[in-house]
Design an enzyme around this catalytic site. Sequence first.
Site, PDB file in Angstrom:
ATOM      1  N   HIS A 284      50.676  44.046  39.625  1.00 52.00           N
ATOM      2  CA  HIS A 284      50.114  44.206  38.283  1.00 52.00           C
ATOM      3  C   HIS A 284      48.594  44.436  38.348  1.00 52.00           C
ATOM      4  O   HIS A 284      48.080  45.416  37.825  1.00 52.00           O
ATOM      5  CB  HIS A 284      50.442  42.951  37.460  1.00 52.00           C
ATOM      6  CG  HIS A 284      49.896  42.959  36.073  1.00 52.00           C
ATOM      7  ND1 HIS A 284      50.682  43.168  34.965  1.00 52.00           N
ATOM      8  CD2 HIS A 284      48.634  42.781  35.590  1.00 52.00           C
ATOM      9  CE1 HIS A 284      49.932  43.117  33.874  1.00 52.00           C
ATOM     10  NE2 HIS A 284      48.684  42.879  34.223  1.00 52.00           N
ATOM     11  N   GLU A 285      47.892  43.522  39.000  1.00 52.32           N
ATOM     12  CA  GLU A 285      46.425  43.620  39.036  1.00 52.32           C
ATOM     13  C   GLU A 285      45.965  44.872  39.778  1.00 52.32           C
ATOM     14  O   GLU A 285      44.954  45.477  39.431  1.00 52.32           O
ATOM     15  CB  GLU A 285      45.801  42.366  39.658  1.00 52.32           C
ATOM     16  CG  GLU A 285      46.050  41.071  38.868  1.00 52.32           C
ATOM     17  CD  GLU A 285      45.638  41.159  37.401  1.00 52.32           C
ATOM     18  OE1 GLU A 285      44.706  41.921  37.072  1.00 52.32           O
ATOM     19  OE2 GLU A 285      46.276  40.481  36.570  1.00 52.32           O
TER      20      GLU A 285
ATOM     21  N   HIS B  50      45.832  47.772  37.458  1.00 53.26           N
ATOM     22  CA  HIS B  50      44.548  47.855  36.742  1.00 53.26           C
ATOM     23  C   HIS B  50      43.479  48.483  37.648  1.00 53.26           C
ATOM     24  O   HIS B  50      42.729  49.351  37.241  1.00 53.26           O
ATOM     25  CB  HIS B  50      44.061  46.452  36.356  1.00 53.26           C
ATOM     26  CG  HIS B  50      44.834  45.826  35.242  1.00 53.26           C
ATOM     27  ND1 HIS B  50      45.011  46.434  34.035  1.00 53.26           N
ATOM     28  CD2 HIS B  50      45.442  44.614  35.136  1.00 53.26           C
ATOM     29  CE1 HIS B  50      45.710  45.633  33.240  1.00 53.26           C
ATOM     30  NE2 HIS B  50      45.994  44.522  33.879  1.00 53.26           N
TER      31      HIS B  50
ATOM     32  N   HIS C 181      43.850  52.195  38.078  1.00 52.47           N
ATOM     33  CA  HIS C 181      43.470  52.904  36.851  1.00 52.47           C
ATOM     34  C   HIS C 181      41.938  53.031  36.799  1.00 52.47           C
ATOM     35  O   HIS C 181      41.392  54.107  36.563  1.00 52.47           O
ATOM     36  CB  HIS C 181      44.007  52.143  35.632  1.00 52.47           C
ATOM     37  CG  HIS C 181      44.056  52.956  34.371  1.00 52.47           C
ATOM     38  ND1 HIS C 181      44.652  52.509  33.222  1.00 52.47           N
ATOM     39  CD2 HIS C 181      43.566  54.177  34.067  1.00 52.47           C
ATOM     40  CE1 HIS C 181      44.531  53.428  32.272  1.00 52.47           C
ATOM     41  NE2 HIS C 181      43.876  54.447  32.756  1.00 52.47           N
TER      42      HIS C 181
HETATM   43 ZN   LIG Z   1      47.013  42.952  32.889  1.00 54.59          ZN
END
Ligand SMILES: [Zn+2]
Length: 586
Positions: A377-378, A381, A384
Site C-alpha cells: 500500500h505505502e 503512494h 505515484h
Molecule cells: Zn494510503
Amino acid sequence: MNNNWDLTRIFKNEKEFKNTILEVNSLLDKIIKYKGKILENNKSLLEVLCLNEKIELLTERVYVYSLLGYYDNMGNTTFQEYKEESLNLLNKVSSITSFITPELLSSDYKLINTYINENKELEKYKLSLEKIFHYKEHVLSFSEEKILSDMSDLFRVPENTFEAIDNVDIRLGKIKDENGKNVELTNSNYTRFLMSKNRNVRKNAFKKMYKYFENHINTLSSLYIGNVKNNVFLSKTRKYKSSLDMELFSDNVSEKFYDKLIEITNKNTKYLKEYYKLKSKSLGYKMHMYDLYVNSSVMPDKKISYEEAIKIVNKALKPLGEDYLNNFNNLLNSGVVDVYPKDKKRSGAYEWGTYGILPYVSLNYENNVDSVSTFAHEMGHAMHSFYSDNNQDYLYSRYPIFLAEIASTVNEILLSEYLYNNSESKDEKEYYLIEFLDKFKATVYRQVMFAEFESSIHRKCENNISLTMDLLCDEYLKLNKKHFSPVIKVDEAIKYEWARIPHFYNSFYVYKYATGFISALIIADNLLKDNNFKYKYIKFLSSGNIKYPLDLLKDLNIDLENENTLNRAFEIFKKKINDLKELEKE
Ligand SMILES: [Zn+2]
C-alpha cells in the site's frame, strides 16, 4: 539495502537547513515589494510567480525535513526545535504571500492571457492561473473577505468542540471483557470489542457506547447543526449553488455525480445484504448491528520476513510491468523505507516527501501478512509520487486527495489477488475474500451512506426545514435500515451513531473514499485482464494534477460519471461473494 531513512538526501547538514530558512526569508523580502504591483506588466507577474514557486518549494523542503526527522525519533530535541522553526516559517510564508491570490483575482483573466501571450515564460503557469481564476466568481470584495477571515475561528467552534468531547471529555464507562474483567470502554478499543467472539461482550460494548451518545445527543446535535449552518451560510455568501456544490468545486465534481454515486450504491445494497445473509448463516442466528464486525477474517498465522515481502510484492505487482518494477526496486535500494518499529518512532505507516527528492516511507513491519499488505500500500503512494515528480513541474506534481488512495489500493488489491491465487488452504483463501469484502463494505457502502446523510441534512437546511435532534437520528436510522434491513436487525440505538463520526465535521469528504476504492478496483481488474493497460496506468501515475481528477480517470477510460462504471465495481463485489459461497461449499 539500508532499512533506515537517510535525511541527508534533503539537507546535508544543519547548516544547509538553516541556510534554506535564510534564503526563504530573503525571497519573502523580495516578493513583498510586489504588493499592489503584480499586474503592472508581464515581467512583474512572472517575477512574482517564480518567487512564489521557489518560496513554496523551499518551505516545503524545510517543513518535510524537520517533520520526518521528528517522526523518526519523537524524543529528538533538535528536530523538535526544527519542527517549531519550520512551522513558524510556514505561517510567515502564508501570511506574507496572502496578497497574491486576491490581487490576481482583482483583475480580469483577459489581462493575464495577454501577458501570457506577450511572455512565453509565463506559459508554464497558465494552468495554475486558470485554477485560481476558477474561483473568481466566488471571491468577495476585499472588506467582505476580511470579515470572513476574521470570523474563521468562529466557524471552527462546532468542530473544535466536537473534538474536545470526542478526544478528551468522553467517558464511556466500564464493560466486562471476555475474561469477565471490568475494563474501560474507549473509542479506540470499541472496534476490538465489536469483533469479540463473545456475543455478550459485543452487545454490551454496543449498548454502552450508544448509551453515552444518547445521554449527550442534544449537545451533539446542536454542534452538528451549527456545522451544517456554517456551511450553508458560507456557500450562500460565496454564491455557490449549495453547500455541496461549494465542497465539490475544487475537484470540479458535479452534484449530479455525487447523487449518482449514492443512487447506484443504493441500488446495489442487495449484494451487501447477500453478504450478510451468508454471514448470518455461518453464525447460525439473525445478526444484530453489534454482530457486523464479528467473524471477520482471521489473519493466516505465517511469518513473512521483510525480505520475503519484497519478493512476494514483486510477483504480485507483475501486471504493472517492467518499468514500474524497476523503479520500485530502485526506490527500495535507495533506502526510501524505514522498515522496523523502534523506540520513539511514530506509529502506523505512511508515505511523505518533497518534490525532486525520492519519497520517504515509514513502516512498523511485523513479519505478518498484514504488514506485507501495508508495505504494498505505502509503496503504491511512493510510486505515484515518484512518477508524478519525475514527469511534472513542481506546480503540477502533487496529486489531489481525490486520487490519493488509488495507487496504494491498486497495489493492495493486486497483492490480495496474488496471495489468494497462491494460497494452499481453504482458511487462507477465505481470509483474503473476507478481507476484501469487509474493506469494500467499509470503504464503499458505509462511506456512501455517510455521504447520503450529509447531503440529505444539508439540503433540508437549505430548504428551510428546521433541523432537530429527532430529524438527524431518524434520517440516520432510515439509512441504516435501507442498507441492512431485513437481513440484519437494525437496533434502534444505531440512530445515535452519526454523532460519533469525526468526518462529519469535514463535510462532503468521505465520498472520495468510495470513488477512490471503486477506481482502484477497476484499474486492478483492467491490469489483470489487459496487458496493455499498464502503459495508460503509468501515464496516469505520472500526471500529478495537470487535469481535474475525473478527467485524469477518463484518460484511463474510466468514466466514473457513467453508471456502468460504478456498477462494474459492485459486480466485482458480487463475484467475490460467489467465490466465498463456492469455497464454503467445499
Ligand atoms: Zn494510503
